[in-house]
Scaffold this motif. Structure first.
Motif, PDB file in Angstrom:
ATOM      1  N   GLY A 126      21.006  68.482  -5.872  1.00 13.88           N
ATOM      2  CA  GLY A 126      22.587  68.288  -5.635  1.00 13.88           C
ATOM      3  C   GLY A 126      23.039  69.117  -4.624  1.00 13.88           C
ATOM      4  N   ARG A 127      21.818  69.373  -4.047  1.00 13.13           N
ATOM      5  CA  ARG A 127      22.736  70.296  -2.327  1.00 13.13           C
ATOM      6  C   ARG A 127      22.681  69.094  -1.613  1.00 13.13           C
ATOM      7  NH1 ARG A 127      19.559  76.511  -0.571  1.00 13.13           N
ATOM      8  NH2 ARG A 127      20.985  76.174   1.143  1.00 13.13           N
ATOM      9  N   MET A 128      21.691  68.512  -0.948  1.00 17.71           N
ATOM     10  CA  MET A 128      21.817  68.056  -0.323  1.00 17.71           C
ATOM     11  C   MET A 128      21.985  67.088  -0.017  1.00 17.71           C
ATOM     12  SD  MET A 128      20.575  70.144   2.333  1.00 17.71           S
ATOM     13  CE  MET A 128      20.392  69.360   3.831  1.00 17.71           C
ATOM     14  N   LEU A 129      23.215  66.269   0.903  1.00 10.25           N
ATOM     15  CA  LEU A 129      23.964  65.365   0.846  1.00 10.25           C
ATOM     16  C   LEU A 129      23.759  64.374   2.236  1.00 10.25           C
ATOM     17  CD1 LEU A 129      25.923  62.793  -0.873  1.00 10.25           C
ATOM     18  CD2 LEU A 129      27.559  64.086   0.075  1.00 10.25           C
ATOM     19  N   ALA A 130      23.694  62.591   1.705  1.00  9.03           N
ATOM     20  CA  ALA A 130      23.278  62.772   3.430  1.00  9.03           C
ATOM     21  C   ALA A 130      24.451  61.422   3.670  1.00  9.03           C
ATOM     22  CB  ALA A 130      21.717  61.193   2.987  1.00  9.03           C
ATOM     23  N   LEU A 131      25.471  61.379   5.002  1.00  9.76           N
ATOM     24  CA  LEU A 131      26.310  60.547   4.833  1.00  9.76           C
ATOM     25  C   LEU A 131      25.992  60.091   5.598  1.00  9.76           C
ATOM     26  CD1 LEU A 131      29.614  63.138   3.566  1.00  9.76           C
ATOM     27  CD2 LEU A 131      28.484  61.047   2.309  1.00  9.76           C
ATOM     28  N   ASP A 132      26.934  58.111   6.418  1.00  7.14           N
ATOM     29  CA  ASP A 132      26.504  57.722   7.356  1.00  7.14           C
ATOM     30  C   ASP A 132      28.055  58.403   7.646  1.00  7.14           C
ATOM     31  OD1 ASP A 132      25.177  56.472   6.976  1.00  7.14           O
ATOM     32  OD2 ASP A 132      25.545  55.179   5.278  1.00  7.14           O
ATOM     33  N   ARG A 133      28.062  58.780   9.123  1.00 12.23           N
ATOM     34  CA  ARG A 133      29.454  59.215   9.990  1.00 12.23           C
ATOM     35  C   ARG A 133      29.804  58.732  11.246  1.00 12.23           C
ATOM     36  NH1 ARG A 133      29.616  65.627  12.735  1.00 12.23           N
ATOM     37  NH2 ARG A 133      27.941  64.897  13.399  1.00 12.23           N
ATOM     38  N   ARG A 134      30.711  58.257  12.009  1.00 13.31           N
ATOM     39  CA  ARG A 134      31.080  57.481  12.941  1.00 13.31           C
ATOM     40  C   ARG A 134      32.608  58.693  13.394  1.00 13.31           C
ATOM     41  NH1 ARG A 134      30.835  51.918  14.380  1.00 13.31           N
ATOM     42  NH2 ARG A 134      30.823  51.527  12.744  1.00 13.31           N
ATOM     43  N   LEU A 135      31.434  58.683  15.001  1.00  9.92           N
ATOM     44  CA  LEU A 135      32.388  60.049  15.767  1.00  9.92           C
ATOM     45  C   LEU A 135      32.861  58.945  16.661  1.00  9.92           C
ATOM     46  CD1 LEU A 135      29.896  62.864  16.205  1.00  9.92           C
ATOM     47  CD2 LEU A 135      32.204  62.864  15.322  1.00  9.92           C
ATOM     48  N   ASP A 136      34.562  58.910  16.544  1.00 12.13           N
ATOM     49  CA  ASP A 136      34.993  58.370  17.539  1.00 12.13           C
ATOM     50  C   ASP A 136      34.726  56.868  18.006  1.00 12.13           C
ATOM     51  OD1 ASP A 136      36.402  60.545  18.611  1.00 12.13           O
ATOM     52  OD2 ASP A 136      34.937  61.122  20.131  1.00 12.13           O
ATOM     53  N   ASP A 137      34.526  56.390  18.562  1.00  7.96           N
ATOM     54  CA  ASP A 137      34.223  54.721  18.164  1.00  7.96           C
ATOM     55  C   ASP A 137      33.056  55.078  18.661  1.00  7.96           C
ATOM     56  OD1 ASP A 137      36.909  54.014  18.658  1.00  7.96           O
ATOM     57  OD2 ASP A 137      37.499  54.150  20.347  1.00  7.96           O
ATOM     58  N   GLY A 138      31.883  55.353  18.920  1.00 11.22           N
ATOM     59  CA  GLY A 138      30.722  55.895  19.209  1.00 11.22           C
ATOM     60  C   GLY A 138      30.117  55.086  17.528  1.00 11.22           C
ATOM     61  N   PRO A 139      28.439  54.672  17.170  1.00 11.66           N
ATOM     62  CA  PRO A 139      27.575  53.892  16.522  1.00 11.66           C
ATOM     63  C   PRO A 139      27.627  55.330  15.567  1.00 11.66           C
ATOM     64  CG  PRO A 139      26.263  54.818  17.904  1.00 11.66           C
ATOM     65  CD  PRO A 139      27.948  55.180  18.442  1.00 11.66           C
TER      66      PRO A 139
END
Length: 367
Positions: free
Chosen positions: A167-180
């Motif tokens: 439970g230490r490493m977590l993956a998230l889907d991230r969008r920065l500004d209007d990027g992919p």
């Protein structure tokens, strides 16, 4: 590994459908909203005994359809409720003889809040609060003093996949500004340190759907092979091998979503059984596939299947929870049909996934 995909567990307005169920990471317990109409209540399933059984956890007031539930490894059930618009309260429910005990944990103020899948440690529960420019990660159960903010991450994040057994490493889907959208790895023991995880092309949306820590198998969705059209693919954590997008996982008139990966296949990602939910206009059914195979085997789901939920045994048996009037708490076992091993894996590639940039190995060594 067990799962019930969070993205399929909520309506557009955030309300969890009573037919959805969430399973703990170790497959011992599950929780769902049971009942009908205005008489909803939390229900806990025990799955690791000789026969599955359900324990109702009703309170004096019925649960709202927007209540979200998360089972813990000790048998308690976390209930997350939205009150007064922006306020989200958390409490633990547990059986106490003929009644239901409730331990209030506290509240978080946020416009949006999403519970993450059950933590591999079975003790902690986390939630994401996504804003337009930043996302905060909260520990909402398992802390010492109620909800605690764990990290603040630049960008708008969604998803949530655990990359290790602690439970230490977590993956998230991230969008920065209007990027992919790009999947990133978040180290919870380093204050939420973020590093790249999936970058197939600069312009592609690359989302991580599932990960198996034993084998390193990753299941992802990306539009890199066909811009504007998402494809289901797989890769291996920490490997320089390219991502593959098998044609057998692409159906013209149906959506295919993975919901469980076979555990225990240490360093053998190609041998892992993968369970897939197939949704079409005619209904939902089950697909079973291994990366080493060239076919996805499709089979009908049991009557009353809580669609999108299931767990694999290490031996390769897929267990699907279902509920009917005759069997309110049941499990159906399925096995992946045997298939001759191909001489070589189908070389459908886009570009290598730079998974070696993920801090998983180094972070463990440093800790």
């Amino acid at each position: 590994m067990t799962a019930c995909a969070i993205e399929t567990a909520a309506e557009d307005n955030g309300a969890v459908r009573p037919t959805e169920i969430i399973i703990t990471a170790n497959g011992a317990y599950a929780a769902r909203l049971a009942g009908a109409g205005d008489a909803l209540y939390a229900e806990r399933w025990t799955l690791d005994g000789p026969e599955p059984y359900a324990v109702p956890l009703p309170l004096d007031q019925p649960e709202d359809p927007t209540t979200r539930l998360l089972p813990l490894a000790d048998g308690r059930v976390l209930a997350a409720r939205r009150v007064d618009g922006k306020r989200h309260t958390f409490s633990l429910l547990y059986p106490t003889g003929p009644g239901t005990g409730e331990l209030t944990l506290g509240a978080v103020e946020a416009e949006e809040l999403t519970l993450l899948p059950p933590s591999p440690d079975g003790i902690c529960a986390y939630a994401l609060c996504a804003g337009p420019d930043t996302t905060t990660l909260w520990l909402v159960a398992g802390g010492a003093f109620g909800p605690e903010q764990v990290a603040e991450i630049k960008g708008r994040c969604s998803g949530g996949v655990w990359l290790d057994r602690t439970g230490r490493m977590l993956a998230l889907d991230r969008r920065l500004d209007d990027g992919p959208v790009k999947a990133v790895a978040v180290d919870l023991e380093r204050g939420g340190e973020v590093t790249p995880l999936l970058q197939i092309t600069e312009e592609s949306d690359d989302r991580l759907l599932m990960a198996d820590p034993d084998s390193g198998l990753l299941l992802l969705r990306s539009d890199a092979p066909s811009p504007g059209h998402d494809r289901l693919g797989w890769g291996v954590l920490g490997s320089l091998l390219p991502v593959r997008f098998p044609d057998c996982l692409r159906l013209d008139d149906a959506a295919v979503t993975p919901f469980a990966v076979q555990p225990g296949q240490v360093l053998l990602p190609e041998s892992c059984g993968v369970a897939l939910r197939i949704d079409a206009a005619t209904g939902s059914w089950v697909g079973m596939w291994r990366p080493s195979g060239r076919r996805m085997h499709q089979t009908s789901a049991p009557a009353g299947w809580l669609a999108g939920a299931g767990l694999w045994t290490p031996e390769g048996v897929l267990r699907l929870p279902y509920t009917t009037a005759e069997a309110p708490c049941g499990l159906t076992d399925l096995e992946v049909p045997c298939e001759p091993e191909p001489a070589a894996l189908e070389p459908r590639v886009c570009r290598p996934v730079p998974l070696q940039q993920a801090p998983l190995t180094d972070a463990k060594a440093a800790g």
